[in-house]
Design an enzyme around this catalytic site. Sequence first.
Site, PDB file in Angstrom:
ATOM      1  N   ARG A 162      22.636  -6.533 -24.080  1.00 55.84           N
ATOM      2  CA  ARG A 162      23.623  -7.231 -25.846  1.00 55.84           C
ATOM      3  C   ARG A 162      22.818  -6.816 -26.530  1.00 55.84           C
ATOM      4  O   ARG A 162      22.189  -7.602 -27.056  1.00 55.84           O
ATOM      5  CB  ARG A 162      23.898  -9.050 -25.232  1.00 55.84           C
ATOM      6  N   SER A 232      31.960 -14.517 -25.287  1.00 58.31           N
ATOM      7  CA  SER A 232      30.358 -15.749 -25.225  1.00 58.31           C
ATOM      8  C   SER A 232      29.783 -16.066 -26.351  1.00 58.31           C
ATOM      9  O   SER A 232      29.117 -15.713 -27.884  1.00 58.31           O
ATOM     10  CB  SER A 232      29.577 -15.715 -23.769  1.00 58.31           C
ATOM     11  N   GLU A 328      25.077 -15.719 -29.024  1.00 56.98           N
ATOM     12  CA  GLU A 328      24.954 -13.600 -28.818  1.00 56.98           C
ATOM     13  C   GLU A 328      25.756 -13.377 -29.635  1.00 56.98           C
ATOM     14  O   GLU A 328      25.909 -12.572 -31.016  1.00 56.98           O
ATOM     15  CB  GLU A 328      26.345 -13.500 -27.809  1.00 56.98           C
TER      16      GLU A 328
HETATM   17  P1  FAD Z   1      32.562  -7.654 -35.761  1.00 61.80           P
HETATM   18  O1  FAD Z   1      32.881  -8.913 -35.285  1.00 61.80           O
HETATM   19  O2  FAD Z   1      33.916  -7.264 -36.815  1.00 61.80           O
HETATM   20  O3  FAD Z   1      31.093  -7.064 -36.061  1.00 61.80           O
HETATM   21  C1  FAD Z   1      30.078  -7.456 -34.551  1.00 61.80           C
HETATM   22  C2  FAD Z   1      28.371  -7.562 -35.863  1.00 61.80           C
HETATM   23  O4  FAD Z   1      28.249  -5.724 -36.306  1.00 61.80           O
HETATM   24  C3  FAD Z   1      28.452  -7.855 -37.079  1.00 61.80           C
HETATM   25  O5  FAD Z   1      27.229  -8.016 -37.321  1.00 61.80           O
HETATM   26  C4  FAD Z   1      28.626  -6.761 -38.038  1.00 61.80           C
HETATM   27  O6  FAD Z   1      28.684  -6.594 -39.606  1.00 61.80           O
HETATM   28  C5  FAD Z   1      28.286  -5.792 -36.971  1.00 61.80           C
HETATM   29  N1  FAD Z   1      29.622  -4.494 -37.704  1.00 61.80           N
HETATM   30  C6  FAD Z   1      30.803  -4.165 -37.401  1.00 61.80           C
HETATM   31  N2  FAD Z   1      30.865  -2.851 -37.505  1.00 61.80           N
HETATM   32  C7  FAD Z   1      30.076  -2.123 -37.515  1.00 61.80           C
HETATM   33  C8  FAD Z   1      29.773  -0.692 -38.053  1.00 61.80           C
HETATM   34  N3  FAD Z   1      30.494  -0.283 -37.713  1.00 61.80           N
HETATM   35  N4  FAD Z   1      28.708  -0.370 -38.545  1.00 61.80           N
HETATM   36  C9  FAD Z   1      27.574  -0.815 -38.600  1.00 61.80           C
HETATM   37  N5  FAD Z   1      27.415  -2.429 -37.917  1.00 61.80           N
HETATM   38  C10 FAD Z   1      28.680  -3.287 -38.015  1.00 61.80           C
HETATM   39  N6  FAD Z   1      31.329  -8.659 -25.493  1.00 61.80           N
HETATM   40  C11 FAD Z   1      31.117  -8.620 -24.774  1.00 61.80           C
HETATM   41  O7  FAD Z   1      29.890  -7.431 -24.521  1.00 61.80           O
HETATM   42  N7  FAD Z   1      31.432  -8.078 -23.235  1.00 61.80           N
HETATM   43  C12 FAD Z   1      33.017  -9.437 -23.120  1.00 61.80           C
HETATM   44  O8  FAD Z   1      33.574  -9.284 -21.805  1.00 61.80           O
HETATM   45  C13 FAD Z   1      33.132  -9.435 -23.958  1.00 61.80           C
HETATM   46  N8  FAD Z   1      34.559 -10.327 -23.995  1.00 61.80           N
HETATM   47  C14 FAD Z   1      34.996 -10.670 -25.058  1.00 61.80           C
HETATM   48  C15 FAD Z   1      36.314 -11.955 -25.233  1.00 61.80           C
HETATM   49  C16 FAD Z   1      36.930 -12.640 -26.235  1.00 61.80           C
HETATM   50  C17 FAD Z   1      37.881 -12.970 -26.676  1.00 61.80           C
HETATM   51  C18 FAD Z   1      36.052 -11.967 -27.298  1.00 61.80           C
HETATM   52  C19 FAD Z   1      36.702 -13.153 -28.718  1.00 61.80           C
HETATM   53  C20 FAD Z   1      35.423 -11.378 -27.868  1.00 61.80           C
HETATM   54  C21 FAD Z   1      34.669 -11.330 -26.211  1.00 61.80           C
HETATM   55  N9  FAD Z   1      33.304  -9.724 -26.897  1.00 61.80           N
HETATM   56  C22 FAD Z   1      32.896  -9.910 -25.270  1.00 61.80           C
HETATM   57  C23 FAD Z   1      32.135  -9.889 -28.267  1.00 61.80           C
HETATM   58  C24 FAD Z   1      33.090  -9.209 -28.422  1.00 61.80           C
HETATM   59  O9  FAD Z   1      34.380  -8.208 -28.739  1.00 61.80           O
HETATM   60  C25 FAD Z   1      32.581  -7.849 -28.856  1.00 61.80           C
HETATM   61  O10 FAD Z   1      31.553  -7.834 -29.437  1.00 61.80           O
HETATM   62  C26 FAD Z   1      32.819  -6.643 -30.257  1.00 61.80           C
HETATM   63  O11 FAD Z   1      31.985  -5.387 -29.876  1.00 61.80           O
HETATM   64  C27 FAD Z   1      32.430  -6.748 -32.084  1.00 61.80           C
HETATM   65  O12 FAD Z   1      33.689  -5.988 -32.066  1.00 61.80           O
HETATM   66  P2  FAD Z   1      34.202  -6.458 -33.609  1.00 61.80           P
HETATM   67  O13 FAD Z   1      34.375  -4.957 -34.030  1.00 61.80           O
HETATM   68  O14 FAD Z   1      35.147  -7.256 -33.424  1.00 61.80           O
HETATM   69  O15 FAD Z   1      32.823  -6.450 -34.112  1.00 61.80           O
HETATM   70  N1  EPU Z   2      30.345 -21.062 -14.927  1.00 60.06           N
HETATM   71  C1  EPU Z   2      30.454 -21.884 -14.519  1.00 60.06           C
HETATM   72  N2  EPU Z   2      30.956 -22.613 -14.940  1.00 60.06           N
HETATM   73  C2  EPU Z   2      31.865 -22.011 -16.197  1.00 60.06           C
HETATM   74  C3  EPU Z   2      31.621 -21.023 -16.610  1.00 60.06           C
HETATM   75  C4  EPU Z   2      30.720 -20.327 -15.258  1.00 60.06           C
HETATM   76  O1  EPU Z   2      30.176 -22.295 -13.235  1.00 60.06           O
HETATM   77  O2  EPU Z   2      31.864 -22.825 -17.139  1.00 60.06           O
HETATM   78  C5  EPU Z   2      29.803 -19.619 -13.292  1.00 60.06           C
HETATM   79  C6  EPU Z   2      30.572 -19.290 -12.668  1.00 60.06           C
HETATM   80  O3  EPU Z   2      31.028 -19.365 -11.422  1.00 60.06           O
HETATM   81  C7  EPU Z   2      29.951 -18.024 -12.514  1.00 60.06           C
HETATM   82  C8  EPU Z   2      28.928 -17.973 -12.902  1.00 60.06           C
HETATM   83  O4  EPU Z   2      28.144 -19.077 -14.309  1.00 60.06           O
HETATM   84  O5  EPU Z   2      28.678 -18.281 -11.549  1.00 60.06           O
HETATM   85  C9  EPU Z   2      29.288 -16.833 -14.524  1.00 60.06           C
HETATM   86  O6  EPU Z   2      31.070 -16.728 -15.380  1.00 60.06           O
HETATM   87  P1  EPU Z   2      31.115 -15.366 -15.879  1.00 60.06           P
HETATM   88  O7  EPU Z   2      31.648 -14.507 -14.006  1.00 60.06           O
HETATM   89  O8  EPU Z   2      32.205 -16.492 -16.161  1.00 60.06           O
HETATM   90  O9  EPU Z   2      30.295 -14.915 -16.500  1.00 60.06           O
HETATM   91  P2  EPU Z   2      29.402 -15.249 -17.829  1.00 60.06           P
HETATM   92  O10 EPU Z   2      28.280 -14.985 -17.466  1.00 60.06           O
HETATM   93  O11 EPU Z   2      30.322 -16.528 -18.468  1.00 60.06           O
HETATM   94  C10 EPU Z   2      29.408 -12.664 -18.992  1.00 60.06           C
HETATM   95  C11 EPU Z   2      29.365 -11.883 -20.128  1.00 60.06           C
HETATM   96  C12 EPU Z   2      30.880 -11.776 -20.902  1.00 60.06           C
HETATM   97  C13 EPU Z   2      31.596 -11.182 -19.516  1.00 60.06           C
HETATM   98  C14 EPU Z   2      31.755 -11.258 -17.939  1.00 60.06           C
HETATM   99  C15 EPU Z   2      32.401 -10.137 -17.132  1.00 60.06           C
HETATM  100  C16 EPU Z   2      27.621 -12.833 -21.493  1.00 60.06           C
HETATM  101  C17 EPU Z   2      26.851 -13.648 -22.541  1.00 60.06           C
HETATM  102  N3  EPU Z   2      29.151 -13.017 -21.251  1.00 60.06           N
HETATM  103  O12 EPU Z   2      29.848 -13.839 -18.771  1.00 60.06           O
HETATM  104  O13 EPU Z   2      30.718 -11.823 -21.729  1.00 60.06           O
HETATM  105  O14 EPU Z   2      33.029 -10.340 -19.473  1.00 60.06           O
HETATM  106  O15 EPU Z   2      30.256 -12.151 -18.274  1.00 60.06           O
HETATM  107  O16 EPU Z   2      31.260  -9.237 -17.408  1.00 60.06           O
HETATM  108  O17 EPU Z   2      27.207 -11.904 -20.667  1.00 60.06           O
HETATM  109  C18 EPU Z   2      31.113 -11.905 -23.860  1.00 60.06           C
HETATM  110  O18 EPU Z   2      30.026 -11.448 -23.852  1.00 60.06           O
HETATM  111  O19 EPU Z   2      31.740 -12.637 -25.409  1.00 60.06           O
HETATM  112  C19 EPU Z   2      31.644 -11.951 -22.700  1.00 60.06           C
HETATM  113  C20 EPU Z   2      32.696 -12.657 -22.686  1.00 60.06           C
END
Ligand code: FAD
Ligand code: EPU
Length: 345
Positions: A162, A232, A328
């Site tokens: 991240r 997250s 995050e």
């Molecule tokens: P924004 O939220 O619009 O911007 C994020 C930051 O980047 C801000 O500080 C902004 O100023 C800056 N920024 C944006 N665009 C630019 C640019 N072009 N140049 C310079 N700076 C910029 N993340 C994961 O890593 N893994 C996941 O599994 C994951 N799952 C998610 C699930 C859900 C339901 C949600 C809501 C979010 C999840 N995220 C996850 C977080 C998010 O999707 C990512 O961080 C994504 O890359 C953010 O993209 P955005 O365009 O919305 O960025």
């Molecule tokens: N867990 C619990 N209770 C909960 C949630 C999770 O016990 O309420 C346990 C799960 O059972 C598992 C462990 O925690 O053993 C990890 O959970 P999960 O697989 O759901 O992944 P996570 O660590 O919560 C991370 C990323 C996600 C990404 C998933 C899959 C971060 C901060 N989050 O979540 O990214 O999608 O793994 O790879 O690294 C995001 O960054 O926004 C995001 C959604």
Amino acid sequence: MSSPYTSLQAFNTLDLAISAQTLIVADNSDAISLAWKNSQHSNLPFIVLGEGSNVLFLEDFSGTVVINAIKGIAIEEQDEAWHLHVGAGENWHSLVEQTLKKGITGLENLALIPGMAGSAPIQNIGAYGVEFKDICHYVEALHLPTQKIIRLYREECQFGYRDSIFKHEMKSDYVIVAVGLRLLKQWQPVLSYGDLVKLNPATACAWDVFNAVCHMRQSKLPDPHITGNVGSFFKNPLISDEQAAALIKEWPTIPYYPQASGDVKLAAGWLIDQCGLKGYRVGGAAVHRQQALVLINENHATPQDIVSLAHQVRNRVGEKFDVWLEPEVRFIGARGERNAVEVIS
Ligand code: FAD
Ligand code: EPU
């Protein structure tokens, strides 16, 4: 007389009712440069957003918000790999789907991550065993003071969990305008995480991985179109192996992931869950019941509700495990980014 603010509610996936002094949708780098120059001229803060899926606005933004809408996907086929040049304003999930439909594999584990392609390098998006760095060839960024576009190859981006150079040295003054991806033709499914281990590596195709990832995500992560959230809220904490050993002794079922660095990563969701916080509410904000690492806007939450909930979650986990979670999500105040840990401490 000051001009009326523009609502950002549709531009942040937490669905918070906040506004910005000016909102500009820019589909080319000249438009971004111009917006920046005008902000500089008026001494107003300036920020670029993608889809607002990783930001928490703490209050109205007293400056210019530019939505990056630079489009375009160019695909070049080479002997060993497909090379993609993608405009920063392309939707990430749609890119994943489009490549798979063309028979180009490699992005399937990163399906359904909200946001734009240009935001993917910033926190090195990752899910289900794959990170952006694994498929990144280069990132192109506009240097605002000189209006020059520079290209950084993967090795120069300082990718980490991240993390990247775009959260540090290149946080200010640079706007990502394009990313270059390199997707190898010799495809190997990555089936190490979650339910993906149930797939047969000999027969699983990229669509099987895509469908399994979408299914897992939809079963625990709230859809931001329905319930405001930013995925997250906290990062998974990295702790020393000594601290991990002590915690494992006390909590034998604790999930933990040893890292190449020697540190150990813990699951923040598990820690929050163990504090009995699923469903816990502050005002209109709540801890999601299916995934404790996700804070949701359940009922017209204010930024203060989210901050207060995050503060309480962090303290409860810290008091129980002596592990102090860090957001995050990026916290944005009226004049720019704020230190998220300081805000919730
Ligand atoms: P924004 O939220 O619009 O911007 C994020 C930051 O980047 C801000 O500080 C902004 O100023 C800056 N920024 C944006 N665009 C630019 C640019 N072009 N140049 C310079 N700076 C910029 N993340 C994961 O890593 N893994 C996941 O599994 C994951 N799952 C998610 C699930 C859900 C339901 C949600 C809501 C979010 C999840 N995220 C996850 C977080 C998010 O999707 C990512 O961080 C994504 O890359 C953010 O993209 P955005 O365009 O919305 O960025
Ligand atoms: N867990 C619990 N209770 C909960 C949630 C999770 O016990 O309420 C346990 C799960 O059972 C598992 C462990 O925690 O053993 C990890 O959970 P999960 O697989 O759901 O992944 P996570 O660590 O919560 C991370 C990323 C996600 C990404 C998933 C899959 C971060 C901060 N989050 O979540 O990214 O999608 O793994 O790879 O690294 C995001 O960054 O926004 C995001 C959604």
